[in-house]
Design an enzyme around this catalytic site. Structure first.
Site, PDB file in Angstrom:
ATOM      1  N   GLU A   1       0.831  -1.205   0.000  1.00 43.19           N
ATOM      2  CA  GLU A   1       0.000   0.000   0.000  1.00 43.19           C
ATOM      3  C   GLU A   1       0.865   1.255   0.000  1.00 43.19           C
ATOM      4  OE1 GLU A   1      -2.775  -0.526   3.258  1.00 43.19           O
ATOM      5  OE2 GLU A   1      -3.842  -2.095   2.143  1.00 43.19           O
TER       6      GLU A   1
ATOM      7  N   CYS B   1      -6.732  -7.478 -11.015  1.00 47.47           N
ATOM      8  CA  CYS B   1      -5.819  -8.636 -10.950  1.00 47.47           C
ATOM      9  C   CYS B   1      -6.290  -9.740 -11.892  1.00 47.47           C
ATOM     10  CB  CYS B   1      -5.704  -9.154  -9.518  1.00 47.47           C
ATOM     11  SG  CYS B   1      -4.723  -8.051  -8.473  1.00 47.47           S
TER      12      CYS B   1
ATOM     13  N   CYS C   1      -9.286  -9.214  -7.136  1.00 46.85           N
ATOM     14  CA  CYS C   1     -10.055  -8.072  -7.646  1.00 46.85           C
ATOM     15  C   CYS C   1     -10.071  -8.111  -9.176  1.00 46.85           C
ATOM     16  CB  CYS C   1      -9.451  -6.758  -7.143  1.00 46.85           C
ATOM     17  SG  CYS C   1      -7.961  -6.251  -8.031  1.00 46.85           S
TER      18      CYS C   1
ATOM     19  N   GLU D   1      -1.501 -10.236  -5.734  1.00 47.87           N
ATOM     20  CA  GLU D   1      -1.478 -11.110  -6.911  1.00 47.87           C
ATOM     21  C   GLU D   1      -0.565 -10.547  -7.989  1.00 47.87           C
ATOM     22  OE1 GLU D   1      -4.003  -9.990  -5.193  1.00 47.87           O
ATOM     23  OE2 GLU D   1      -5.795 -11.221  -5.380  1.00 47.87           O
TER      24      GLU D   1
END
Ligand code: THU
Length: 164
Positions: free
Chosen positions: A64, A115, A112, A75
């Site tokens: 992050e 990804c 997500c 991922e």
């Protein structure tokens, strides 16, 4: 007009103990990789582990950033690390797990959308389906045959592929 229905099959295992040994090993690596996450904002630590067709294993975790959109999912960190190290080896399988500082993660953690699109790229590049193993820190595990399975109507523009 014609109505088209799309569906997919996947496997559910009651726990990681039921997985075939190779999948279990990869999931163990993904779970271990959650400890390498840089997740001070969400406190949600995602781990991913990639196995290449040449047998090499790579892991990644979410990274992050104070500028939130600059962060990257586990991922993509794992898959890009693997494909950058061995650009000619197909990606065979990808395991994903997560844990949170705030609550137990007991359901499988699906990737997500970004990804999914990112990983499908390597299925197209190498012409194989990637085995996807999804789990929380405990509980049931899903195994999906192919990231494209999780992304119906994938953006796929052949005109953008390099000419051969
Ligand atoms: N995250 C992943 O690493 N992978 C996903 O597929 C979904 C979300 C990360 C991004 C962010 O650091 C945190 O999980 C909370 O969204």
């Amino acid at each position: 007009m014609r109505k088209i229905t799309s569906s997919f099959d996947y496997q559910e295992f009651a726990s990681s103990m039921e997985l075939p040994p190779e999948d279990r090993l990869l999931l163990d690596q993904a779970r271990a990789a959650t400890s390498t996450a840089h997740a001070p904002y969400s406190r949600y630590h995602v781990g991913a582990a990639v196995k290449l067709a040449n047998g090499k294993l790579f892991t990644g975790s979410n990274q992050e950033n104070m500028s939130f959109p600059a962060g990257l999912c586990a991922e993509r960190v794992a898959v890009y690390t693997a494909t950058a190290a061995f650009p000619d080896s197909p990606v065979a399988s990808l395991a994903i797990s997560a844990r949170s500082d705030a609550f137990p993660v007991t359901e499988p953690v699906p990737p997500c959308g970004m990804c999914r699109q990112s990983v499908v790229e390597y299925e197209i590049k190498f012409g194989n389906k990637i085995r996807i193993i999804l789990a929380g820190e405990s509980g049931k595990v899903f195994v999906v045959n192919g990231m494209s399975t999780l992304l119906p109507l994938t953006f796929l523009e052949k005109g953008l592929q390099k000419s051969k």
